[in-house]
Design a protein around this motif. Structure first.
Motif, PDB file in Angstrom:
ATOM      1  N   LEU A  32     -77.857  48.724 -12.013  1.00 18.60           N
ATOM      2  CA  LEU A  32     -76.964  47.917 -12.849  1.00 18.60           C
ATOM      3  C   LEU A  32     -75.562  47.884 -12.253  1.00 18.60           C
ATOM      4  N   ALA A  33     -75.058  49.043 -11.858  1.00 12.40           N
ATOM      5  CA  ALA A  33     -73.715  49.109 -11.280  1.00 12.40           C
ATOM      6  C   ALA A  33     -73.641  48.330  -9.973  1.00 12.40           C
ATOM      7  N   GLY A  34     -74.689  48.427  -9.161  1.00  8.30           N
ATOM      8  CA  GLY A  34     -74.715  47.689  -7.903  1.00  8.30           C
ATOM      9  C   GLY A  34     -74.675  46.187  -8.108  1.00  8.30           C
ATOM     10  N   ALA A  35     -75.315  45.709  -9.170  1.00  8.49           N
ATOM     11  CA  ALA A  35     -75.286  44.274  -9.475  1.00  8.49           C
ATOM     12  C   ALA A  35     -73.862  43.816  -9.753  1.00  8.49           C
ATOM     13  N   VAL A  36     -73.110  44.609 -10.500  1.00  8.13           N
ATOM     14  CA  VAL A  36     -71.726  44.249 -10.817  1.00  8.13           C
ATOM     15  C   VAL A  36     -70.873  44.257  -9.559  1.00  8.13           C
ATOM     16  N   TRP A  37     -71.009  45.272  -8.742  1.00  2.97           N
ATOM     17  CA  TRP A  37     -70.228  45.351  -7.513  1.00  2.97           C
ATOM     18  C   TRP A  37     -70.482  44.146  -6.616  1.00  2.97           C
ATOM     19  N   GLY A  38     -71.752  43.858  -6.368  1.00  5.45           N
ATOM     20  CA  GLY A  38     -72.078  42.761  -5.469  1.00  5.45           C
ATOM     21  C   GLY A  38     -71.585  41.429  -5.983  1.00  5.45           C
ATOM     22  N   LEU A  39     -71.773  41.178  -7.259  1.00 10.76           N
ATOM     23  CA  LEU A  39     -71.377  39.886  -7.809  1.00 10.76           C
ATOM     24  C   LEU A  39     -69.861  39.731  -7.839  1.00 10.76           C
ATOM     25  N   ALA A  40     -69.143  40.780  -8.205  1.00 12.75           N
ATOM     26  CA  ALA A  40     -67.682  40.681  -8.287  1.00 12.75           C
ATOM     27  C   ALA A  40     -67.073  40.388  -6.930  1.00 12.75           C
ATOM     28  N   ARG A  41     -67.566  41.035  -5.867  1.00 11.33           N
ATOM     29  CA  ARG A  41     -67.061  40.766  -4.512  1.00 11.33           C
ATOM     30  C   ARG A  41     -67.338  39.313  -4.129  1.00 11.33           C
ATOM     31  N   GLN A  42     -68.573  38.866  -4.390  1.00  8.97           N
ATOM     32  CA  GLN A  42     -68.941  37.502  -4.023  1.00  8.97           C
ATOM     33  C   GLN A  42     -68.125  36.481  -4.792  1.00  8.97           C
ATOM     34  N   ALA A  43     -67.948  36.706  -6.085  1.00 10.62           N
ATOM     35  CA  ALA A  43     -67.191  35.753  -6.899  1.00 10.62           C
ATOM     36  C   ALA A  43     -65.752  35.633  -6.414  1.00 10.62           C
ATOM     37  N   TYR A  44     -65.144  36.770  -6.057  1.00 10.28           N
ATOM     38  CA  TYR A  44     -63.764  36.715  -5.580  1.00 10.28           C
ATOM     39  C   TYR A  44     -63.651  35.936  -4.280  1.00 10.28           C
ATOM     40  N   LEU A  45     -64.505  36.260  -3.299  1.00 10.83           N
ATOM     41  CA  LEU A  45     -64.424  35.568  -2.013  1.00 10.83           C
ATOM     42  C   LEU A  45     -64.745  34.086  -2.150  1.00 10.83           C
ATOM     43  N   SER A  46     -65.669  33.753  -3.045  1.00 12.93           N
ATOM     44  CA  SER A  46     -66.027  32.348  -3.241  1.00 12.93           C
ATOM     45  C   SER A  46     -64.831  31.529  -3.683  1.00 12.93           C
ATOM     46  N   GLU A  47     -63.931  32.146  -4.432  1.00 13.40           N
ATOM     47  CA  GLU A  47     -62.771  31.422  -4.951  1.00 13.40           C
ATOM     48  C   GLU A  47     -61.545  31.578  -4.073  1.00 13.40           C
ATOM     49  N   ALA A  48     -61.361  32.752  -3.484  1.00  7.91           N
ATOM     50  CA  ALA A  48     -60.102  33.036  -2.801  1.00  7.91           C
ATOM     51  C   ALA A  48     -60.059  32.519  -1.366  1.00  7.91           C
ATOM     52  N   VAL A  49     -61.219  32.365  -0.727  1.00  8.14           N
ATOM     53  CA  VAL A  49     -61.253  32.010   0.690  1.00  8.14           C
ATOM     54  C   VAL A  49     -61.457  30.504   0.850  1.00  8.14           C
ATOM     55  N   PRO A  50     -60.712  29.848   1.746  1.00  9.71           N
ATOM     56  CA  PRO A  50     -60.907  28.415   1.984  1.00  9.71           C
ATOM     57  C   PRO A  50     -62.322  28.108   2.438  1.00  9.71           C
ATOM     58  N   ILE A  51     -62.772  26.907   2.148  1.00 17.03           N
ATOM     59  CA  ILE A  51     -64.149  26.529   2.426  1.00 17.03           C
ATOM     60  C   ILE A  51     -64.488  26.661   3.902  1.00 17.03           C
ATOM     61  N   GLU A  52     -63.502  26.418   4.792  1.00 20.94           N
ATOM     62  CA  GLU A  52     -63.779  26.478   6.223  1.00 20.94           C
ATOM     63  C   GLU A  52     -64.003  27.907   6.732  1.00 20.94           C
ATOM     64  N   LEU A  53     -63.682  28.911   5.907  1.00 16.78           N
ATOM     65  CA  LEU A  53     -63.899  30.310   6.272  1.00 16.78           C
ATOM     66  C   LEU A  53     -64.923  30.999   5.371  1.00 16.78           C
ATOM     67  N   ARG A  54     -65.474  30.262   4.439  1.00 13.54           N
ATOM     68  CA  ARG A  54     -66.302  30.896   3.409  1.00 13.54           C
ATOM     69  C   ARG A  54     -67.497  31.637   3.987  1.00 13.54           C
ATOM     70  N   ALA A  55     -68.226  31.010   4.875  1.00 15.18           N
ATOM     71  CA  ALA A  55     -69.433  31.651   5.407  1.00 15.18           C
ATOM     72  C   ALA A  55     -69.083  32.902   6.198  1.00 15.18           C
ATOM     73  N   ARG A  56     -68.010  32.848   7.001  1.00 11.07           N
ATOM     74  CA  ARG A  56     -67.611  34.032   7.750  1.00 11.07           C
ATOM     75  C   ARG A  56     -67.191  35.161   6.811  1.00 11.07           C
ATOM     76  N   ALA A  57     -66.484  34.800   5.744  1.00 13.12           N
ATOM     77  CA  ALA A  57     -66.038  35.824   4.790  1.00 13.12           C
ATOM     78  C   ALA A  57     -67.225  36.484   4.107  1.00 13.12           C
ATOM     79  N   LEU A  58     -68.196  35.688   3.683  1.00 15.10           N
ATOM     80  CA  LEU A  58     -69.332  36.238   2.949  1.00 15.10           C
ATOM     81  C   LEU A  58     -70.340  36.918   3.875  1.00 15.10           C
ATOM     82  N   SER A  59     -70.518  36.387   5.083  1.00 11.56           N
ATOM     83  CA  SER A  59     -71.411  37.071   6.015  1.00 11.56           C
ATOM     84  C   SER A  59     -70.812  38.405   6.455  1.00 11.56           C
ATOM     85  N   THR A  60     -69.483  38.458   6.550  1.00 13.68           N
ATOM     86  CA  THR A  60     -68.830  39.732   6.859  1.00 13.68           C
ATOM     87  C   THR A  60     -69.027  40.717   5.720  1.00 13.68           C
TER      88      THR A  60
END
Length: 392
Positions: free
Chosen positions: A109-137
């Protein structure tokens, strides 16, 4: 943040906690079954205890999206740290197998929250042209943590026995919490942007609105998850089938994992430059091919070659599911949508090993591996058909 160097400014807040948490998860992964056996569990029951973490992840995905939407990414991760800390203390103290299973479920349960919160932040904070690099990193950092964790756990177990691995996870989670508290609140990016009122939708409404994406691209993510998870099962099972000793099997698996880790940034760069299909489709095609070749191996060198091919296929797809989820996510209800999308991938992660077990019970190990190979090609076909054009 329009250049790769811009990722460095958010790296401490985003990637360091993820690395620490991944180290903790990796530390306990090899010992949960041993802990269950120490408490008197049969082999099959020990397997169920191990599976409790994945079940917790699946059960937690949608609630994690709702929680993150309500209280924000940083607070959600701090709450998850509290939950996993209690769960790990329980792992150290509980006297029964089912008590251990509940504690391991809570870590999921805790791991689900951690993973989703990181992904949600990067999805919004990083420009689209860097999104894949940010999330793959992000995915790569988590894999690096999972790779390091077992070694740190093994070191701690020299002094503390099996409990040492749980202590590594507990310390790593608390260090991640300290990093989160000591750095600038990552949600300040959102607040700085927010010049219009925030509209909140219910989780059910978000899922209903985006059901066409979930039942197409989400199903593709489920197939991807199943094939990826099967890799972790079929390599050791086939090694055992060939009569290889555990040390050789571990070495082969480790080499495959090392190749996997090296490809996360190139994969993200290709996705950003040429589109998501250029990574998603080859990744699944290669992983499927490796599964189809596995039953043809009859020696350690041949198995090593196929395991390396599996590592390449899996590494090529680093971050692709997170990136596709981010691309499809709406600006309103983003975390809730991502929770639903992650549910498909995590369900696949759990279903892959179960499918292998079912086919093996009926027809044998080789047919089960072939079924997963065909599933990989089905995933490649689904990704080719349903991934939308490159986002603007």
């Amino acid at each position: 943040m329009g250049s790769p160097g811009g990722l460095l400014r958010i790296a401490p807040a985003v990637y360091l906690p993820a690395l620490l948490y991944g180290i903790g998860q990796g530390a306990i992964a090899p010992v949960v079954a041993l802990s269950a056996r120490d408490l008197g569990a049969a082999v099959a029951t020990a397997g169920l205890v191990v599976a409790a973490a994945g079940l917790g992840q699946v059960v937690g995905d949608i609630p994690a999206g709702a929680l993150t939407t309500r209280i924000g990414e940083r607070r959600a991760m701090l709450a998850a740290t509290g939950l996993v800390s209690v769960a790990l203390v329980a792992c150290l103290l509980v006297p029964t197998v089912w008590g251990l299973a509940i504690a391991i479920f809570a870590t999921g349960l805790a791991g689900a929250v951690w993973g989703l919160a990181r992904q949600a932040y990067l999805s919004e904070a990083v420009p689209i042209e860097l999104r894949a690099r940010a999330l793959s990193t992000l995915g790569g950092v988590q894999r690096i943590g999972s790779f390091i964790g077992p070694f740190l756990g093994a070191f701690a177990m020299k002094f503390l026995g099996t409990d040492g691995a749980y202590w590594v996870h507990l310390v790593a989670a608390l260090l991640a919490c300290v990093v989160l508290l000591s750095l600038q609140d990552i949600e300040s990016v959102r607040r700085a942007r927010a010049s219009r009122p925030v509209v909140v939708q219910s989780t059910a409404a978000v899922i209903k609105e985006h059901l066409p994406v979930l039942r197409t691209l989400g199903v593709g993510a489920l197939l991807v998850g199943a094939v990826r998870a099967s890799r972790q099962v079929v390599i050791p099972l086939w090694a055992e089938h060939l009569g290889l000793d555990p040390q050789t099997t571990s070495l082969i698996f480790g080499v495959s994992g090392a190749v996997d880790m090296l490809l996360f940034y190139p994969a993200g760069s290709v996705m950003d430059r040429f589109g998501r299909k250029w990574v998603a489709v080859p990744s699944m095609a290669v992983l499927g091919l490796a599964h189809l070749l596995l039953p043809l191996t009859h020696s350690a060198p041949a198995l090593t070659a196929v395991a390396l091919l599996m590592g390449i296929g899996n590494g090529l797809g680093a971050g692709v599911i997170m990136t596709l989820g981010a691309d499809a996510s709406p600006s309103i209800g983003r975390a809730q949508f991502l929770g639903a999308f992650r549910l498909f991938a995590d369900t696949g992660n759990g279903a892959g090993p179960l499918l292998i077990a079912a086919v093996t019970a009926v027809a044998g190990l080789a047919p089960a591996v072939l079924v997963m190979g065909l599933t990989g090609w089905a995933a490649a076909t689904a990704m080719s058909r349903w991934i939308p054009p490159r986002p603007d």
